[in-house]
Design an enzyme around this catalytic site. Structure first.
Site, PDB file in Angstrom:
ATOM      1  NE  ARG A  10      -5.607  30.056   3.626  1.00 10.76           N
ATOM      2  CZ  ARG A  10      -6.494  30.450   4.537  1.00 10.76           C
ATOM      3  NH1 ARG A  10      -6.537  29.871   5.727  1.00 10.76           N
ATOM      4  NH2 ARG A  10      -7.347  31.430   4.273  1.00 10.76           N
ATOM      5  N   GLY A  25       1.021  37.801  14.125  1.00 13.94           N
ATOM      6  CA  GLY A  25      -0.023  38.773  13.775  1.00 13.94           C
ATOM      7  C   GLY A  25      -1.127  38.698  14.816  1.00 13.94           C
ATOM      8  NE  ARG A  26      -6.051  40.729  12.259  1.00 16.62           N
ATOM      9  CZ  ARG A  26      -5.815  41.514  11.222  1.00 16.62           C
ATOM     10  NH1 ARG A  26      -5.771  42.813  11.392  1.00 16.62           N
ATOM     11  NH2 ARG A  26      -5.650  41.027  10.023  1.00 16.62           N
ATOM     12  CB  ILE A  27      -4.355  34.321  14.667  1.00 16.97           C
ATOM     13  CG1 ILE A  27      -5.629  34.794  13.945  1.00 16.97           C
ATOM     14  CG2 ILE A  27      -4.549  32.909  15.235  1.00 16.97           C
ATOM     15  CD1 ILE A  27      -6.010  34.015  12.698  1.00 16.97           C
ATOM     16  CD  GLU A  78      -7.536  23.003   3.628  1.00 19.73           C
ATOM     17  OE1 GLU A  78      -8.675  23.468   3.554  1.00 19.73           O
ATOM     18  OE2 GLU A  78      -6.670  23.433   4.398  1.00 19.73           O
ATOM     19  CG  HIS A 106      -9.618  25.187   6.812  1.00 21.74           C
ATOM     20  ND1 HIS A 106      -8.938  25.506   5.673  1.00 21.74           N
ATOM     21  CD2 HIS A 106      -9.592  26.320   7.558  1.00 21.74           C
ATOM     22  CE1 HIS A 106      -8.525  26.760   5.719  1.00 21.74           C
ATOM     23  NE2 HIS A 106      -8.910  27.284   6.873  1.00 21.74           N
ATOM     24  CB  ILE A 107     -13.301  23.508  12.179  1.00 21.60           C
ATOM     25  CG1 ILE A 107     -12.347  22.671  13.063  1.00 21.60           C
ATOM     26  CG2 ILE A 107     -14.102  22.610  11.240  1.00 21.60           C
ATOM     27  CD1 ILE A 107     -13.060  21.829  14.107  1.00 21.60           C
ATOM     28  N   GLY A 108     -10.865  26.263  12.041  1.00 21.31           N
ATOM     29  CA  GLY A 108     -10.285  27.270  12.940  1.00 21.31           C
ATOM     30  C   GLY A 108     -11.263  28.346  13.387  1.00 21.31           C
TER      31      GLY A 108
HETATM   32  C1  DGY Z   1      -9.455  32.407   7.059  1.00 18.91           C
HETATM   33  O1  DGY Z   1     -10.332  33.239   7.271  1.00 18.91           O
HETATM   34  O2  DGY Z   1      -8.482  32.632   6.349  1.00 18.91           O
HETATM   35  C2  DGY Z   1      -9.586  31.095   7.737  1.00 18.91           C
HETATM   36  O3  DGY Z   1      -8.741  30.122   7.270  1.00 18.91           O
HETATM   37  C3  DGY Z   1     -11.026  30.631   7.778  1.00 18.91           C
HETATM   38  O4  DGY Z   1     -11.135  30.058   9.016  1.00 18.91           O
END
Ligand code: DGY
Length: 329
Positions: free
Chosen positions: A248, A165-167, A277, A295-297
């Site tokens: 996730r 996807g986008r990421i 988490e 979880h700091i993406g």
């Molecule tokens: C999201 O937006 O789903 C991310 O996990 C937050 O960084």
């Protein structure tokens, strides 16, 4: 009394913001809605959530607030849940749909930041950066040695992206700087121009797992994606492979991963997300061939602000009778 002089003050809709937000987002909300903040802490107990939503027309949750059937039933006036995240697995979307409650998310604004963090994690794992930092701080560095902290080469290797996807695409774009071969798996095959742009070819998941040197997970969490990276699939990976998960936690069987790292089935892993988490599997914490992040993406000030403002705007749009920009359901 002259009626024309009575100022009719329009009541602002009542909203619950589950957690604290950044100041600019709070200012925006103050203008448009009458809101309570659920908690100043990271965790909002369910009984508090149930109590606080009672009279609310909108909820703006962080991804740590589980907006399930009980919460929706506790809020008879609820019209919209404006998630402050792109993923919305914290919301019972089917139940919201059934009750006619709108759900929105924050796509797009966190793509580049999350791709950057993915690369930071890949590099940190491959070059053992946190371990080397700890070693240097402990004053263990006694001089240059040929075999000190030998990592894995990135340049020219094969990158496997699960979820294009986008990421996933933004991660693929960055891989070009490392002259990598990119393979991916996704239910949707890329358009020809995207295949050329990202220089990526689609392969079946098992082929990706057995071929790629570095595997990075960017799929959304849905029932099909639960434990997609299972014990059996971990066995398909190369012995010197690296696995990174920035999507996730439940997409990867965490216990099986800890075992694979212990048995040398794969070389190392980098995780930003976890199955339960904020708990992290003890077997992972005790290993030094895994880099663990909290979880700091998407955690840059700029991006988190864009997310909060986007969620707040979706909320206000939904409550003022407009179709929110980022309606999921
Ligand atoms: C999201 O937006 O789903 C991310 O996990 C937050 O960084």
């Amino acid at each position: 009394m002259d009626d024309s002089r009575v100022e009719v003050k329009k009541m602002k809709p009542k909203v619950l913001v589950t957690h604290r937000l950044l100041p600019e987002a709070i200012e925006y909300l103050e203008e448009h809605v009458d809101f309570d903040i659920g908690t100043q802490e990271a965790f909002l107990p369910k009984e508090d959530l149930l109590r606080k939503v009672k009279d609310k027309e909108g909820i703006l949750p962080l991804l740590t607030a589980s907006i399930d059937k009980d919460v929706m039933d506790a809020a008879p006036a609820l019209k919209i849940i404006a998630n402050c995240a792109v993923g919305y697995d914290n919301i019972d979307i089917k139940y919201a749909r059934k009750k006619g409650i709108m759900v929105t998310n924050t796509p797009g604004v966190l793509t580049e930041t999350t791709a950057d963090l993915t690369w930071a994690l890949i590099l940190a794992v491959a070059r053992q950066i946190p371990q080397a930092d700890t070693f240097a701080r402990a004053k263990k560095y006694k001089g240059w040695e040929l075999d000190l902290f030998l990592g894995k080469e990135i340049t020219g290797k094969c990158l496997g992206i699960i979820g294009m996807g986008r990421i996933g695409k933004a991660v693929a774009q960055r891989a070009q700087a490392f002259q990598m071969k990119v393979i991916y798996t996704d239910p949707k095959v890329l358009l020809k121009e995207d295949r050329q742009k990202y220089k990526a070819s689609c392969v079946p998941l098992d082929e990706l797992l057995s071929t790629a040197d570095i595997i990075t997970v960017h799929t959304t969490l849905n029932p099909q994606a639960f434990h997609l990276i299972s014990r059996e699939r971990l066995r398909l990976m190369k012995k010197d492979a690296i696995l990174v998960n920035v999507s996730r936690g439940p997409v990867v069987d965490e216990l099986a991963l800890a075992e694979a790292l212990e048995n040398g089935q794969i070389w190392a892993a980098g995780l930003d997300v976890y199955e339960r988490e904020p708990e992290i599997e003890e077997n992972l914490i005790s290993r030094d061939n895994v880099v663990l992040l909290p979880h700091i993406g998407s955690a840059t000030y700029e991006t988190r602000l864009k997310m909060a403002i986007m969620a707040a705007k979706n909320l206000v749009q939904g409550l003022s009778g407009q179709k929110p920009d980022n309606l999921v359901s």
